[in-house]
Design an enzyme around this catalytic site. Structure first.
Site, PDB file in Angstrom:
ATOM      1  N   THR A  49       0.847  -1.189   0.000  1.00  0.00           N
ATOM      2  CA  THR A  49       0.000   0.000   0.000  1.00  0.00           C
ATOM      3  C   THR A  49       0.884   1.242   0.000  1.00  0.00           C
ATOM      4  O   THR A  49       2.107   1.143  -0.090  1.00  0.00           O
ATOM      5  CB  THR A  49      -0.903   0.025   1.246  1.00  0.00           C
ATOM      6  OG1 THR A  49      -0.107   0.357   2.396  1.00  0.00           O
ATOM      7  CG2 THR A  49      -1.573  -1.322   1.474  1.00  0.00           C
ATOM      8  N   CYS A  50       0.254   2.403   0.163  1.00  0.00           N
ATOM      9  CA  CYS A  50       1.045   3.633   0.192  1.00  0.00           C
ATOM     10  C   CYS A  50       1.831   3.775   1.486  1.00  0.00           C
ATOM     11  O   CYS A  50       2.714   4.627   1.595  1.00  0.00           O
ATOM     12  CB  CYS A  50       0.146   4.855  -0.004  1.00  0.00           C
ATOM     13  SG  CYS A  50      -1.050   5.106   1.332  1.00  0.00           S
ATOM     14  N   ASN A  51       1.507   2.949   2.482  1.00  0.00           N
ATOM     15  CA  ASN A  51       2.213   3.008   3.764  1.00  0.00           C
ATOM     16  C   ASN A  51       3.255   1.915   3.947  1.00  0.00           C
ATOM     17  O   ASN A  51       4.143   2.030   4.770  1.00  0.00           O
ATOM     18  CB  ASN A  51       1.221   2.898   4.930  1.00  0.00           C
ATOM     19  CG  ASN A  51       0.353   4.113   5.072  1.00  0.00           C
ATOM     20  OD1 ASN A  51       0.823   5.226   4.934  1.00  0.00           O
ATOM     21  ND2 ASN A  51      -0.928   3.899   5.330  1.00  0.00           N
ATOM     22  N   GLY A 189      -8.347  11.438  -8.612  1.00  0.00           N
ATOM     23  CA  GLY A 189      -8.454  10.063  -8.143  1.00  0.00           C
ATOM     24  C   GLY A 189      -9.723   9.884  -7.332  1.00  0.00           C
ATOM     25  O   GLY A 189      -9.984  10.655  -6.404  1.00  0.00           O
ATOM     26  N   GLY A 191     -10.587   6.760  -5.946  1.00  0.00           N
ATOM     27  CA  GLY A 191     -10.489   5.513  -5.198  1.00  0.00           C
ATOM     28  C   GLY A 191     -10.764   5.736  -3.724  1.00  0.00           C
ATOM     29  O   GLY A 191     -11.387   6.734  -3.334  1.00  0.00           O
ATOM     30  N   MET A 193      -8.789   6.550  -1.064  1.00  0.00           N
ATOM     31  CA  MET A 193      -8.240   7.768  -0.476  1.00  0.00           C
ATOM     32  C   MET A 193      -8.826   9.007  -1.142  1.00  0.00           C
ATOM     33  O   MET A 193      -9.067  10.026  -0.485  1.00  0.00           O
ATOM     34  CB  MET A 193      -6.716   7.771  -0.596  1.00  0.00           C
ATOM     35  CG  MET A 193      -6.045   8.932   0.135  1.00  0.00           C
ATOM     36  SD  MET A 193      -6.425   8.988   1.905  1.00  0.00           S
ATOM     37  CE  MET A 193      -5.387   7.645   2.499  1.00  0.00           C
TER      38      MET A 193
END
Length: 441
Positions: A49-51, A189, A191, A193
């Site tokens: 993920t982004c994290n 975006g 999605g 987030m």
């Protein structure tokens, strides 16, 4: 076999390294396949993920599995292992279980409490199931983690904290462009987030929210929910000139807003300041935009620094308490399950001894009346049950205390038991004593 979790996250890895380590769906599946081809690993699930990018693996040996997973991760990301190793974390067994539950609850995310991780974790597990990369161990663990994550979001107000990532970005943007209530916002975006960003912006009272997404239908759906307007993907750059704040989170592998795009929009804006809140990983907005006059870019690194102390709020502590209790319950249940085959094997052995002795008695005393024979059998059963009662209760108590393994092993060696035998689960148990024949009476 043992659980091993290996990965890197925003806690200890620079954003540049996290960007390099992001894996798409296909790459995650290929990494899982490479990992389980190891002689030391039997199950694997990759979450990216982004994290974070991390691997959950069920290993046959710790050191062998750790080495193979590390090398496979380096190969999959294209980042040399020597560059990865200083930033990798490893969680083993109990700590791995606690980590999985914390991740699912959003407690390990940059935006503490964010709910997107639940969907990402579910998608990762589903993909691994479909490709045959997981078995009973990781299936049980991750399904339980998903249940715990849902419970946290249902029973606590942690969702209020999860908006902190976007909220921090908006607060920082307000220092540059002025009050949010007077700003015009473009969200790139639609999605998970992006939807969170659009909702947070709308709730902050922003009068103009525009949504740009590769799929126009999804952009229109989100825009209708937040009272904004949708913009076709090919027209997104036209929206730049109108936006005081641009929030981007697309999941694209390359930048979607270049410095040239921003420079062209700046000409139309005639010097009015503009802020980009870049939630993408890899980043969506060209890093070079910060060289332009009047342009500010706030990325995940800056937001992470702003949110360092969000873990101190009451909602987070409530969520942690739930996770701690769930981990303890899971470990207790797993310990009980681990000793169950030994208990079954012990009772199966006792049953076999009783059957053999009763058969021998029948051959030696064929004249014995049926009533007398039944009484002898009940007497033998009572004796055996009383002898088994203490070790059976004790092994279960020790299992609940996390010490059942050594005791179960001792029982297996003392009574020459093999808990893996099919007969253990197919042999009827010793008949229970009746109410007036309870042990100890």
């Amino acid at each position: 076999m043992s659980l091993i979790v290996l990965g890197l996250s925003h806690h200890g890895a620079p954003i540049e390294l996290l960007e390099a380590a992001v894996l798409d769906q296909g790459a995650r599946g290929r990494l899982e396949a490479a990992i389980i081809s190891s002689e030391h690993v039997v199950e694997a699930v990759v979450v990216s993920t982004c994290n974070r990018t991390e691997v959950y693996a069920e290993g046959l040996t710790f050191h062998g599995a750790l080495a193979d997973v590390s090398e496979a991760l380096a190969a999959a990301t294209g980042v040399p292992l020597t560059d990865l190793q200083p930033h990798l974390y490893v969680h083993y067994e109990d700590r791995g279980i606690a980590h999985a539950f914390s991740v699912a609850a959003g407690l390990d995310s940059m935006a503490v409490g964010e709910a997107q991780i639940l969907g990402q974790l579910r998608d990762s597990l589903t993909r691994a199931q479909r490709r045959g990369h997981v078995g009973p161990a990781l299936n049980t663990l991750l399904q339980q983690a998903l249940r715990v994550g849902k419970r946290v979001h249902t029973e606590t107000a942690i969702d209020d904290v999860s908006r902190s990532l976007v909220g921090a970005g908006l607060a920082a943007a307000a220092e540059v462009v002025g009050p949010i209530a007077a700003a015009r916002v473009l969200v790139i975006g639609a999605g998970g987030m992006g939807a969170l960003a659009a909702t947070t912006v709308s709730q902050a009272g922003v009068p103009s929210v525009t949504i740009a997404n590769r799929g126009l239908v999804r952009a229109e759906r989100l825009a209708s929910r937040v009272g904004g307007r949708a913009l076709a993907w090919e027209s997104r750059l036209e929206g730049l000139a109108d936006a005081d704040i641009v929030i981007s989170s697309t999941g694209a592998t390359g930048v979607v807003v270049t410095a040239r795009d921003v420079e062209a929009a700046a000409v139309v804006r005639a010097g009015r300041p503009q802020v980009f809140v870049d939630l993408g990983l890899p980043h969506d907005v060209d890093l070079a935009v910060t060289d332009l006059d009047g342009i500010t870019r706030i990325g995940l690194a800056e937001l992470g620094e702003m949110l360092r102390h969000t873990g101190d709020v009451p909602q987070v502590q409530e969520a942690r308490d739930i996770v701690t209790g769930e981990v303890a319950a899971y470990l207790t249940e797993r310990s009980a399950e681990a000793v169950a085959p030994t208990v079954a094997a012990l009772r199966s052995r006792a049953q076999q001894v009783v059957d053999d002795e009763m058969n021998r008695l029948s051959r030696r005393t064929p004249e014995l009346a049926d009533g007398d024979r039944a009484e002898v059998q009940r007497t033998v059963h009572r004796i055996v049950e009383k002898l088994l009662h203490a070790p059976t209760v004790r092994v279960k108590e020790m299992a609940q205390a996390g010490q059942g393994g050594s005791y179960a092993k001792a029982l297996s060696e003392l009574f020459d038991l093999d808990p893996r035998e099919v007969s253990v689960v197919s042999t009827p148990p010793i008949l229970p004593v009746t109410d007036d024949e309870e042990v100890g009476r």
